[in-house]
Design a protein around this motif. Structure first.
Motif, PDB file in Angstrom:
ATOM      1  N   ASP A 372       0.854  -1.185   0.000  1.00 44.63           N
ATOM      2  CA  ASP A 372       0.000   0.000   0.000  1.00 44.63           C
ATOM      3  C   ASP A 372       0.896   1.243   0.000  1.00 44.63           C
ATOM      4  O   ASP A 372       1.705   1.422   0.918  1.00 44.63           O
ATOM      5  CB  ASP A 372      -0.897  -0.002   1.247  1.00 44.63           C
ATOM      6  CG  ASP A 372      -1.930   1.102   1.199  1.00 44.63           C
ATOM      7  OD1 ASP A 372      -1.531   2.280   1.204  1.00 44.63           O
ATOM      8  OD2 ASP A 372      -3.133   0.790   1.164  1.00 44.63           O
ATOM      9  N   PRO A 373       0.799   2.108  -1.011  1.00 42.55           N
ATOM     10  CA  PRO A 373       1.723   3.241  -1.098  1.00 42.55           C
ATOM     11  C   PRO A 373       1.622   4.205   0.079  1.00 42.55           C
ATOM     12  O   PRO A 373       2.639   4.763   0.514  1.00 42.55           O
ATOM     13  CB  PRO A 373       1.331   3.920  -2.418  1.00 42.55           C
ATOM     14  CG  PRO A 373      -0.033   3.421  -2.732  1.00 42.55           C
ATOM     15  CD  PRO A 373      -0.126   2.060  -2.160  1.00 42.55           C
ATOM     16  N   THR A 374       0.411   4.413   0.638  1.00 43.55           N
ATOM     17  CA  THR A 374       0.286   5.343   1.764  1.00 43.55           C
ATOM     18  C   THR A 374       0.944   4.784   3.024  1.00 43.55           C
ATOM     19  O   THR A 374       1.582   5.510   3.783  1.00 43.55           O
ATOM     20  CB  THR A 374      -1.193   5.645   2.038  1.00 43.55           C
ATOM     21  OG1 THR A 374      -1.887   4.420   2.329  1.00 43.55           O
ATOM     22  CG2 THR A 374      -1.844   6.316   0.848  1.00 43.55           C
ATOM     23  N   VAL A 375       0.804   3.476   3.227  1.00 46.80           N
ATOM     24  CA  VAL A 375       1.413   2.856   4.408  1.00 46.80           C
ATOM     25  C   VAL A 375       2.936   2.841   4.268  1.00 46.80           C
ATOM     26  O   VAL A 375       3.670   3.166   5.211  1.00 46.80           O
ATOM     27  CB  VAL A 375       0.866   1.434   4.608  1.00 46.80           C
ATOM     28  CG1 VAL A 375       1.583   0.742   5.767  1.00 46.80           C
ATOM     29  CG2 VAL A 375      -0.636   1.475   4.868  1.00 46.80           C
ATOM     30  N   VAL A 376       3.442   2.479   3.092  1.00 49.88           N
ATOM     31  CA  VAL A 376       4.892   2.447   2.890  1.00 49.88           C
ATOM     32  C   VAL A 376       5.479   3.853   3.014  1.00 49.88           C
ATOM     33  O   VAL A 376       6.542   4.048   3.616  1.00 49.88           O
ATOM     34  CB  VAL A 376       5.220   1.840   1.511  1.00 49.88           C
ATOM     35  CG1 VAL A 376       6.708   1.941   1.223  1.00 49.88           C
ATOM     36  CG2 VAL A 376       4.781   0.385   1.468  1.00 49.88           C
TER      37      VAL A 376
END
Length: 441
Positions: A372-376
């Motif tokens: 997930d780009p937001t989590v990473v």
């Protein structure tokens, strides 16, 4: 005393139970005061209940019957809140709800008012056939009416409070405050004067002291345990950290004599550890610097599960994790070296260190949110934020190790919309933070 305090503060019943006892005492004692005041020729009280026995019974019965219904509703709402918090966020959040003083106080007010009205009701007497013998505890009935008004306010306050408590931001804040207080309290007593100094090595003659019970290690009566170890002429090194599980029959500690040729009384040491090391069926945060992070990581991973799929909550939880890791970075370890009255080391108590807390905070979110780009993006930002706050080489090394693991995972499986160059750029921002330099891109 510490065990008693933990039992009282960690349970829902003590404050309501105290209110019940006070209410019964008032319900028995205040009508006697009423009888004494009404024994004179003139009524000394003004602005109190002035109705007869029938009116007093009606009011007290209405108060008792309505408040027991409202108390049942409040209990039901509390159970629903606990169920939602457990299933939606983390079962370990139930401790926070049970310790909530607002919930305890509202329950205490409602139960106390109900039992007070019921107890006063028994003292109301109607007149006999001759017209004498009637008694109405006017002051007591007036107090029951006032307590009913307070109960209405308590119900409104409870509903407002529970509405706020069900918000995930409120839960995160409560866990954050609780965990931060634990970290700061432990920092005041931790043995960090020489954080890189090695503990005394265990000699060849060290013997295991098996645990006589199972559970999580939650507390130590340090002064009493040091005294018992000194009396046995030994040095003891515990095996589990606060919060670690202990299994019956496995080594709870290693012990060795404090001098050559001294016999080791393993039976006395086992009894001392059983008496002064508190094991519980659930973890507590009083002496455990990792437990608050554990709760926040649980919320993060639960939010990333396919059944909930709420990465925004995971990102918010990681922001709280970042701040707590910054507080933890002020300390390298929470180990304890405890000495006796002569200054000789008697008890070695291991605890968590910063690399272990960092690994606890990042491993599961990295595993479950790695695509997930937001989590990473939040994980890379977390490493950079903590990088600005670390001060010791071992802390910097731990951060670089976690950065390398995150970069390797994301290069192998890039988040949606990212490529390998973007991943490495985010990783270099962590180096910039560690070096205290302006970002290169």
């Amino acid at each position: 005393m510490s065990r008693l305090r933990a039992a009282i503060t960690g349970a829902l019943w003590p404050l309501p139970a105290l209110a019940v006892l006070v209410a019964i005492g008032l319900g028995i004692g205040l009508p006697e005061v009423d009888a004494l005041l009404q024994a004179g020729v003139e009524e000394p009280l003004a602005f109190v209940f002035s109705g007869g026995p029938s009116a007093a019974r009606t009011i007290l019965s209405a108060i008792a019957s309505s408040l027991i219904s409202v108390t049942t509703l409040l209990f039901s709402l509390t159970i629903v809140t606990l169920q939602l918090a457990s299933s939606q966020y983390s079962p370990r959040l139930l401790q926070t709800f049970v310790r909530d003083r607002v919930v305890q106080s509202c329950l205490a007010i409602l139960l106390g008012t109900f039992l007070y009205a019921l107890t006063v009701l028994r003292s109301v007497r109607s007149a006999d056939e001759s017209g004498s013998g009637a008694f109405v505890p006017r002051l007591s009935v007036t107090l029951a009416f006032l307590l009913t008004l307070v109960s209405v306010g308590a119900l409104v306050a409870f509903l407002s409070h529970q509405t706020r408590q069900l918000r995930v931001e409120t839960m995160l804040r409560d866990v954050h405050v609780e965990a931060g207080a634990t970290l700061r309290r432990l920092a005041r007593v931790a043995d960090d004067a020489a954080p890189t100094a090695a503990w005394p090595a265990m000699p060849e003659g060290a013997r295991p002291v098996p645990a006589r019970g199972s559970g999580f290690l939650v507390a130590l009566a340090e002064a009493q345990l040091v005294e018992a170890v000194a009396a046995a002429g030994a040095v003891v090194r515990l095996v589990p950290r606060p919060g670690d599980p202990v299994i019956t029959g496995t080594p709870l500690a290693w012990a060795w004599p404090d001098g050559a040729g001294t016999a080791l009384d393993e039976e006395a040491l086992g009894a001392a550890l059983q008496a002064h090391a508190t094991l519980n069926y659930e973890r507590e945060d009083h002496g455990d610097p990792s437990y608050g992070l554990r709760k926040l990581v649980d919320i993060t991973t639960r939010a990333l599960s396919p059944g909930i799929n709420d990465p925004t909550t995971a990102v918010h939880a990681l922001s709280h994790v970042s701040d707590l890791l910054g507080v933890a970075a002020q300390q390298t370890t929470w180990d304890r070296r405890l000495v006796d009255a002569e200054g000789q080391v008697r008890l070695l108590v291991p605890s968590w260190d910063f690399p272990a807390l960092l690994d606890l905070a990042l491993t599961q979110p990295r595993h479950y949110g790695g695509e997930d780009p937001t989590v990473v993006d939040r994980l890379f930002a977390l490493l950079a934020e903590v990088g600005w706050r670390v001060t010791r080489p071992d802390q910097r090394a731990a951060l670089r190790e976690q950065r390398d693991l995150l970069v390797a995972q994301c290069v192998d499986r890039p988040p949606t919309g990212w490529d390998a160059d973007e991943v490495r750029r985010r990783g270099s921002a962590v180096d910039d933070a560690l070096a205290r330099r302006r970002p290169t891109s």
